[in-house]
Motif scaffolding. Structure first.
Motif, PDB file in Angstrom:
ATOM      1  N   ALA A 204       0.951  -1.318  -0.062  1.00  0.00           N
ATOM      2  CA  ALA A 204      -0.055   0.045  -0.139  1.00  0.00           C
ATOM      3  C   ALA A 204       0.761   1.117  -0.087  1.00  0.00           C
ATOM      4  CB  ALA A 204      -0.744   0.084   1.341  1.00  0.00           C
ATOM      5  N   ARG A 205       1.819   1.323   0.730  1.00  0.00           N
ATOM      6  CA  ARG A 205       2.809   2.451   0.721  1.00  0.00           C
ATOM      7  C   ARG A 205       3.740   2.589  -0.588  1.00  0.00           C
ATOM      8  NH1 ARG A 205       6.486   1.063   6.117  1.00  0.00           N
ATOM      9  NH2 ARG A 205       7.514   2.791   5.353  1.00  0.00           N
ATOM     10  N   ALA A 206       3.881   1.359  -1.094  1.00  0.00           N
ATOM     11  CA  ALA A 206       4.393   1.533  -2.558  1.00  0.00           C
ATOM     12  C   ALA A 206       3.409   2.138  -3.468  1.00  0.00           C
ATOM     13  CB  ALA A 206       4.886  -0.050  -3.223  1.00  0.00           C
ATOM     14  N   LEU A 207       2.158   1.711  -3.493  1.00  0.00           N
ATOM     15  CA  LEU A 207       1.124   2.352  -4.358  1.00  0.00           C
ATOM     16  C   LEU A 207       1.182   3.946  -4.040  1.00  0.00           C
ATOM     17  CD1 LEU A 207      -1.646  -0.251  -4.679  1.00  0.00           C
ATOM     18  CD2 LEU A 207       0.358   0.176  -6.115  1.00  0.00           C
ATOM     19  N   GLU A 208       1.227   4.131  -2.831  1.00  0.00           N
ATOM     20  CA  GLU A 208       1.101   5.765  -2.643  1.00  0.00           C
ATOM     21  C   GLU A 208       2.479   6.579  -3.162  1.00  0.00           C
ATOM     22  OE1 GLU A 208      -0.981   7.931  -1.029  1.00  0.00           O
ATOM     23  OE2 GLU A 208      -2.341   6.243  -1.277  1.00  0.00           O
ATOM     24  N   ILE A 209       3.418   5.780  -3.476  1.00  0.00           N
ATOM     25  CA  ILE A 209       4.519   6.491  -3.754  1.00  0.00           C
ATOM     26  C   ILE A 209       4.336   6.718  -5.383  1.00  0.00           C
ATOM     27  CG2 ILE A 209       6.984   6.108  -4.644  1.00  0.00           C
ATOM     28  CD1 ILE A 209       7.681   4.530  -2.114  1.00  0.00           C
ATOM     29  N   GLU A 210       3.676   5.684  -6.242  1.00  0.00           N
ATOM     30  CA  GLU A 210       3.380   5.765  -7.484  1.00  0.00           C
ATOM     31  C   GLU A 210       2.356   6.702  -7.633  1.00  0.00           C
ATOM     32  OE1 GLU A 210       3.128   1.988 -10.276  1.00  0.00           O
ATOM     33  OE2 GLU A 210       1.395   2.104  -9.368  1.00  0.00           O
ATOM     34  N   ARG A 211       1.324   6.904  -6.851  1.00  0.00           N
ATOM     35  CA  ARG A 211       0.223   7.994  -6.991  1.00  0.00           C
ATOM     36  C   ARG A 211       0.672   9.164  -6.670  1.00  0.00           C
ATOM     37  NH1 ARG A 211      -3.613   3.622  -3.786  1.00  0.00           N
ATOM     38  NH2 ARG A 211      -4.149   2.418  -5.289  1.00  0.00           N
ATOM     39  N   ASN A 212       1.390   9.210  -5.888  1.00  0.00           N
ATOM     40  CA  ASN A 212       2.021  10.658  -5.427  1.00  0.00           C
ATOM     41  C   ASN A 212       2.903  11.559  -6.652  1.00  0.00           C
ATOM     42  OD1 ASN A 212       2.318  12.961  -3.212  1.00  0.00           O
ATOM     43  ND2 ASN A 212       4.563  12.219  -3.829  1.00  0.00           N
ATOM     44  N   ALA A 213       3.329  10.433  -7.291  1.00  0.00           N
ATOM     45  CA  ALA A 213       4.439  10.906  -8.310  1.00  0.00           C
ATOM     46  C   ALA A 213       3.948  11.640  -9.614  1.00  0.00           C
ATOM     47  CB  ALA A 213       5.296   9.677  -9.003  1.00  0.00           C
ATOM     48  N   ILE A 214       4.343  12.973  -9.848  1.00  0.00           N
ATOM     49  CA  ILE A 214       4.053  13.647 -10.945  1.00  0.00           C
ATOM     50  C   ILE A 214       4.750  13.160 -12.044  1.00  0.00           C
ATOM     51  CG2 ILE A 214       3.601  15.838 -11.940  1.00  0.00           C
ATOM     52  CD1 ILE A 214       3.826  17.259  -9.359  1.00  0.00           C
ATOM     53  N   LEU A 215       3.902  12.491 -13.229  1.00  0.00           N
ATOM     54  CA  LEU A 215       4.631  12.021 -14.321  1.00  0.00           C
ATOM     55  C   LEU A 215       4.085  12.643 -15.807  1.00  0.00           C
ATOM     56  CD1 LEU A 215       3.789   8.322 -13.044  1.00  0.00           C
ATOM     57  CD2 LEU A 215       6.227   9.624 -12.963  1.00  0.00           C
ATOM     58  N   LYS A 216       4.884  12.732 -16.409  1.00  0.00           N
ATOM     59  CA  LYS A 216       4.717  12.958 -17.855  1.00  0.00           C
ATOM     60  C   LYS A 216       4.077  12.002 -18.582  1.00  0.00           C
ATOM     61  CE  LYS A 216       8.304  16.544 -18.477  1.00  0.00           C
ATOM     62  NZ  LYS A 216       9.666  16.700 -18.950  1.00  0.00           N
ATOM     63  N   SER A 217       4.266  10.799 -18.377  1.00  0.00           N
ATOM     64  CA  SER A 217       3.703   9.716 -19.214  1.00  0.00           C
ATOM     65  C   SER A 217       2.533   8.951 -18.333  1.00  0.00           C
ATOM     66  CB  SER A 217       4.622   8.517 -19.500  1.00  0.00           C
ATOM     67  OG  SER A 217       4.175   7.509 -20.064  1.00  0.00           O
ATOM     68  N   PRO A 218       1.353   8.976 -18.806  1.00  0.00           N
ATOM     69  CA  PRO A 218       0.342   8.336 -17.535  1.00  0.00           C
ATOM     70  C   PRO A 218       0.691   6.918 -17.464  1.00  0.00           C
ATOM     71  CG  PRO A 218      -0.647   8.847 -19.829  1.00  0.00           C
ATOM     72  CD  PRO A 218       0.900   9.321 -19.917  1.00  0.00           C
ATOM     73  N   GLY A 219       1.165   6.117 -18.438  1.00  0.00           N
ATOM     74  CA  GLY A 219       1.469   4.692 -18.186  1.00  0.00           C
ATOM     75  C   GLY A 219       2.629   4.318 -17.353  1.00  0.00           C
ATOM     76  N   ARG A 220       3.462   5.308 -17.149  1.00  0.00           N
ATOM     77  CA  ARG A 220       4.756   5.012 -16.253  1.00  0.00           C
ATOM     78  C   ARG A 220       4.246   4.753 -14.584  1.00  0.00           C
ATOM     79  NH1 ARG A 220       9.992   5.678 -17.236  1.00  0.00           N
ATOM     80  NH2 ARG A 220       9.743   7.050 -18.985  1.00  0.00           N
ATOM     81  N   GLY A 221       4.957   3.941 -14.201  1.00  0.00           N
ATOM     82  CA  GLY A 221       4.836   3.446 -12.825  1.00  0.00           C
ATOM     83  C   GLY A 221       6.053   3.037 -12.021  1.00  0.00           C
ATOM     84  N   LEU A 222       5.736   2.506 -10.998  1.00  0.00           N
ATOM     85  CA  LEU A 222       6.992   1.813 -10.436  1.00  0.00           C
ATOM     86  C   LEU A 222       7.577   0.673 -11.175  1.00  0.00           C
ATOM     87  CD1 LEU A 222       5.767   1.625  -6.522  1.00  0.00           C
ATOM     88  CD2 LEU A 222       7.924   3.089  -7.323  1.00  0.00           C
ATOM     89  N   GLY A 223       7.036   0.050 -11.862  1.00  0.00           N
ATOM     90  CA  GLY A 223       7.497  -0.899 -12.781  1.00  0.00           C
ATOM     91  C   GLY A 223       8.459  -0.213 -14.294  1.00  0.00           C
ATOM     92  N   GLY A 224       8.248   1.097 -14.213  1.00  0.00           N
ATOM     93  CA  GLY A 224       8.900   1.603 -15.516  1.00  0.00           C
ATOM     94  C   GLY A 224       7.962   2.351 -16.413  1.00  0.00           C
ATOM     95  N   GLN A 225       8.153   2.349 -17.878  1.00  0.00           N
ATOM     96  CA  GLN A 225       7.553   3.040 -18.668  1.00  0.00           C
ATOM     97  C   GLN A 225       6.182   2.562 -18.866  1.00  0.00           C
ATOM     98  OE1 GLN A 225       7.821   5.786 -20.516  1.00  0.00           O
ATOM     99  NE2 GLN A 225       6.072   5.565 -21.405  1.00  0.00           N
ATOM    100  N   SER A 226       5.933   1.279 -18.720  1.00  0.00           N
ATOM    101  CA  SER A 226       4.692   0.746 -19.291  1.00  0.00           C
ATOM    102  C   SER A 226       4.048  -0.291 -18.086  1.00  0.00           C
ATOM    103  CB  SER A 226       4.799  -0.031 -20.491  1.00  0.00           C
ATOM    104  OG  SER A 226       5.813  -1.181 -20.263  1.00  0.00           O
ATOM    105  N   LEU A 227       4.592  -0.203 -16.911  1.00  0.00           N
ATOM    106  CA  LEU A 227       4.010  -1.120 -15.632  1.00  0.00           C
ATOM    107  C   LEU A 227       3.869  -0.403 -14.390  1.00  0.00           C
ATOM    108  CD1 LEU A 227       3.115  -3.681 -14.556  1.00  0.00           C
ATOM    109  CD2 LEU A 227       5.754  -4.203 -13.892  1.00  0.00           C
ATOM    110  N   ARG A 228       2.728   0.050 -14.388  1.00  0.00           N
ATOM    111  CA  ARG A 228       2.109   0.389 -12.832  1.00  0.00           C
ATOM    112  C   ARG A 228       1.915  -0.417 -11.805  1.00  0.00           C
ATOM    113  NH1 ARG A 228       1.385   5.804 -12.438  1.00  0.00           N
ATOM    114  NH2 ARG A 228      -0.262   5.500 -10.533  1.00  0.00           N
TER     115      ARG A 228
END
Length: 295
Positions: free
Chosen positions: A238-262
């Motif tokens: 859950a804390r990892a998802l908070e890091i991901e959701r909190n991040a301001i990203l230019k690419s909507p598909g980018r996540g903790l897993g990189g360019q194409s994995l949220r």
């Protein structure tokens, strides 16, 4: 395994109470070991096995450093404490924890990502998080240790195993200010120890098998590991998802897993899929991109 390793293990097995080698051996000249030996201890299988190998060869480290990112798994911290006690028994020195600071205080990678509203650098294809949170704090302490002992050379032992020789630094040393030289040594590669030999070495000493050591929100984690984290440590997931959701990203598909994995899109409901990813990850021998990874 080489004849040298066979002889060392024979001496170890015949030692008093099966815990002490009968003789101590000099450091291998091929490694270019200087007067001081520092160990980069990551808290995982590789670096633990490296310490076991030192014990079996009569090699005494002068400094053992664990760089805390603030994002290690709880079991990693427990293992570091166990090994701290063991190192004090073996050599009379413990494991020293070092950390990167922000404005004079420890912040940790998780809080740094939250404050800057960004993901760990590896999610963008860079590797600066391992450099800033692992390498630099250890190097800073090592250089201070050299100054305290009035020496200009120190060898750093790094626990990459024989199957990870591709991770070795291209050059064998680094020049620092005031004429100080840091030499790199990869004992497990030199001994020909792969993961199986590392596991066996830990067994010989009756120590806990630590498994892999890495941040619980590391972008290098594979799908099976992400699903496993969700199952076993839902609080950290859950804390990892908070890091991901909190991040301001230019690419909507980018996540903790990189360019194409949220991570939030990883299907955690399909048990069969989770078992499949566990199997694929276990048999995946592709290089691990994160510099923090330890066996």
């Amino acid at each position: 395994m080489t004849m040298e390793n066979d002889l060392i293990l024979q001496n170890f097995d015949e030692g008093r109470d099966g815990m002490l080698p009968t003789t101590t051996c000099s450091l291998p000249s091929s490694s270019g070991i200087s007067s001081l030996l520092a160990v980069a201890f990551g808290g995982g299988t590789n670096s633990t096995a490296m310490l076991c190998g030192f014990r079996e060869r009569g090699i005494k480290p002068d400094l053992i450093l664990f760089a805390d990112t603030g994002g290690e798994l709880p079991e990693t911290y427990e293992h570091v404490m166990e090994m701290d006690v063991q190192c004090r028994i073996w050599w009379g020195i413990g494991i020293e924890t070092v950390r990167k600071t922000y404005q004079g205080e420890f912040e940790g990678l998780e809080k740094n990502c939250t404050r800057k509203r960004m993901l760990p650098s590896l999610a963008y294809g860079r590797k600066t998080c391992s450099q800033k949170y692992k390498v630099e704090p250890q190097t800073r302490r090592m250089l201070k240790f050299m100054d305290e002992h009035e020496v200009t050379e120190c060898t750093k032992a790094i626990g990459y195993d024989a199957g990870e020789s591709h991770r070795q630094i291209a050059k064998d040393h680094m020049q620092h200010a005031k004429g100080r030289i840091e030499r790199f040594w990869y004992p497990l590669v030199e001994w020909g120890w792969r993961r199986s030999e590392c596991v066996d070495a830990i067994k010989r000493h009756g120590l806990t098998q630590p498994g892999k050591s890495a941040c619980w929100f590391c972008p290098a984690m594979k799908r099976g590991e992400i699903l496993r984290l969700k199952r076993t440590r839902p609080d950290l997931f859950a804390r990892a998802l908070e890091i991901e959701r909190n991040a301001i990203l230019k690419s909507p598909g980018r996540g903790l897993g990189g360019q194409s994995l949220r991570w939030e899109n990883v299907d955690t409901n399909d048990t069969a899929q989770g078992k499949l990813w566990d199997y694929l990850d276990e048999h995946d021998e592709s290089p691990i991109p994160c510099g923090c990874y330890d066996g």
